[in-house]
Design a protein around this motif. Structure first.
Motif, PDB file in Angstrom:
ATOM      1  N   ASP A 239       0.835  -1.186   0.000  1.00  0.00           N
ATOM      2  CA  ASP A 239       0.000   0.000   0.000  1.00  0.00           C
ATOM      3  C   ASP A 239       0.885   1.257   0.000  1.00  0.00           C
ATOM      4  O   ASP A 239       1.993   1.246   0.544  1.00  0.00           O
ATOM      5  CB  ASP A 239      -0.915   0.008   1.223  1.00  0.00           C
ATOM      6  CG  ASP A 239      -1.946  -1.105   1.184  1.00  0.00           C
ATOM      7  OD1 ASP A 239      -2.418  -1.434   0.076  1.00  0.00           O
ATOM      8  OD2 ASP A 239      -2.265  -1.654   2.254  1.00  0.00           O
ATOM      9  N   SER A 240       0.380   2.336  -0.587  1.00  0.00           N
ATOM     10  CA  SER A 240       1.116   3.608  -0.676  1.00  0.00           C
ATOM     11  C   SER A 240       2.557   3.367  -1.136  1.00  0.00           C
ATOM     12  O   SER A 240       3.516   3.711  -0.446  1.00  0.00           O
ATOM     13  CB  SER A 240       1.101   4.332   0.675  1.00  0.00           C
ATOM     14  OG  SER A 240      -0.224   4.563   1.122  1.00  0.00           O
ATOM     15  N   PRO A 241       2.738   2.769  -2.302  1.00  0.00           N
ATOM     16  CA  PRO A 241       4.082   2.374  -2.745  1.00  0.00           C
ATOM     17  C   PRO A 241       4.969   3.562  -3.071  1.00  0.00           C
ATOM     18  O   PRO A 241       4.500   4.628  -3.465  1.00  0.00           O
ATOM     19  CB  PRO A 241       3.802   1.550  -4.008  1.00  0.00           C
ATOM     20  CG  PRO A 241       2.510   2.114  -4.519  1.00  0.00           C
ATOM     21  CD  PRO A 241       1.708   2.447  -3.307  1.00  0.00           C
ATOM     22  N   THR A 242       6.266   3.362  -2.899  1.00  0.00           N
ATOM     23  CA  THR A 242       7.281   4.314  -3.344  1.00  0.00           C
ATOM     24  C   THR A 242       8.162   3.618  -4.364  1.00  0.00           C
ATOM     25  O   THR A 242       8.206   2.385  -4.420  1.00  0.00           O
ATOM     26  CB  THR A 242       8.149   4.807  -2.179  1.00  0.00           C
ATOM     27  OG1 THR A 242       8.899   3.691  -1.650  1.00  0.00           O
ATOM     28  CG2 THR A 242       7.291   5.412  -1.069  1.00  0.00           C
ATOM     29  N   VAL A 243       8.862   4.407  -5.164  1.00  0.00           N
ATOM     30  CA  VAL A 243       9.736   3.830  -6.190  1.00  0.00           C
ATOM     31  C   VAL A 243      10.783   2.922  -5.550  1.00  0.00           C
ATOM     32  O   VAL A 243      11.028   1.797  -6.008  1.00  0.00           O
ATOM     33  CB  VAL A 243      10.413   4.942  -7.015  1.00  0.00           C
ATOM     34  CG1 VAL A 243      11.400   4.338  -8.008  1.00  0.00           C
ATOM     35  CG2 VAL A 243       9.371   5.782  -7.749  1.00  0.00           C
ATOM     36  N   ALA A 244      11.400   3.391  -4.471  1.00  0.00           N
ATOM     37  CA  ALA A 244      12.457   2.619  -3.821  1.00  0.00           C
ATOM     38  C   ALA A 244      11.921   1.313  -3.246  1.00  0.00           C
ATOM     39  O   ALA A 244      12.545   0.253  -3.400  1.00  0.00           O
ATOM     40  CB  ALA A 244      13.110   3.459  -2.722  1.00  0.00           C
TER      41      ALA A 244
END
Length: 256
Positions: A239-244
């Motif tokens: 959930d709420s993913p980030t690129v890293a």
């Protein structure tokens, strides 16, 4: 690119789920060998959500998208779009339902070269023999930033603009869900960002459900949630993913 018009059309309360797959399995025969593309997939996507599907090459991402959208029929299990079980429909009825209730955006824009932007956008309505709601048309063209290019043909547009036409075409019928298969794969980074921002705003400002297959962590980071597949199985979500974070997870799945 202009923002969505604030006075959006009034819609009814959405169903409990926009897309629901229950124990979906898909197998193919390759000679004497049976190949399992999807293995007991169960997932529920809520209305107005933006979901990315990721996984190593050959893990079943596109097969999952095609089964969820009614383009392919699972070997077993059920698929629901809104309140309709599309796996229970006969092929012709499923095709009609898909035409009227599902939006598609692919890496190839699939625009008709001889038609204008406006004609390409309204083509699904023409095929369904439905009258064009001019208010809805103006709304969608403004939303994708192409109101001033309605009379141009695809050859007169950039790749990013052509993909925005494809998104407008997907939105024109107010579908239960929009399914996007690598929608930024053929675009430069600036055009890709514009397309992803547009899909993001379609969920937040229009309440549109979007399901996107991608191999790009930057694209996935625009979604609310990422589903990870490996060998035809769901092996996790974020959930709420980030690129890293997406890049790190994909590394552990053996993508790079």
């Amino acid at each position: 690119m202009s923002s969505f018009i604030s006075a959006s059309p009034i819609v009814q309360s959405p169903p409990r789920s926009a897309v629901r797959l229950t124990d979906v399995r898909k197998t193919y025969r390759s000679g004497r060998t049976r190949v399992t593309a999807l293995d007991h997939i169960s997932v529920t996507l809520t209305p107005g959500s933006f979901t990315a599907i990721m996984g190593p090459s050959g893990c079943g991402k596109s097969t999952l998208l095609h089964c969820a959208a009614g383009l392919d029929q699972p070997t077993r299990g059920s698929v629901w779009l809104g309140e309709t079980e599309i796996t229970a429909l006969k092929p012709k009825a499923r095709s009609v339902f898909r035409r009227d209730n599902v939006g598609f955006v692919f890496q190839a824009y699939n625009l008709m070269a001889a038609l204008t932007v406006e004609q390409n956008v309204t083509l699904p309505l023409l095929l369904a023999r439905r009258r064009t709601d001019r208010t809805r048309l103006e709304y969608v063209l403004a939303a994708v930033g192409l109101a001033d290019k309605r009379d141009r043909r695809p050859a007169e547009l950039s790749g990013g603009q052509q993909q925005r036409v494809a998104i407008a075409r997907a939105l024109i019928t107010k579908p239960h869900a929009v399914f996007a298969d690598e929608p930024t794969g053929a675009l430069d980074s600036r055009s890709a960002r514009q397309v992803l921002d547009l899909l993001r705003r379609a969920t937040t400002e229009l309440g549109q459900t979007v399901v996107m297959v991608t191999h790009d962590p930057v694209a996935a980071a625009h979604a609310d949630r990422v589903l990870f597949l490996a060998d035809g199985r769901l092996v996790g979500h974020m959930d709420s993913p980030t690129v890293a974070a997406v890049t790190n997870h994909m590394t552990h799945l053996g993508e790079w």
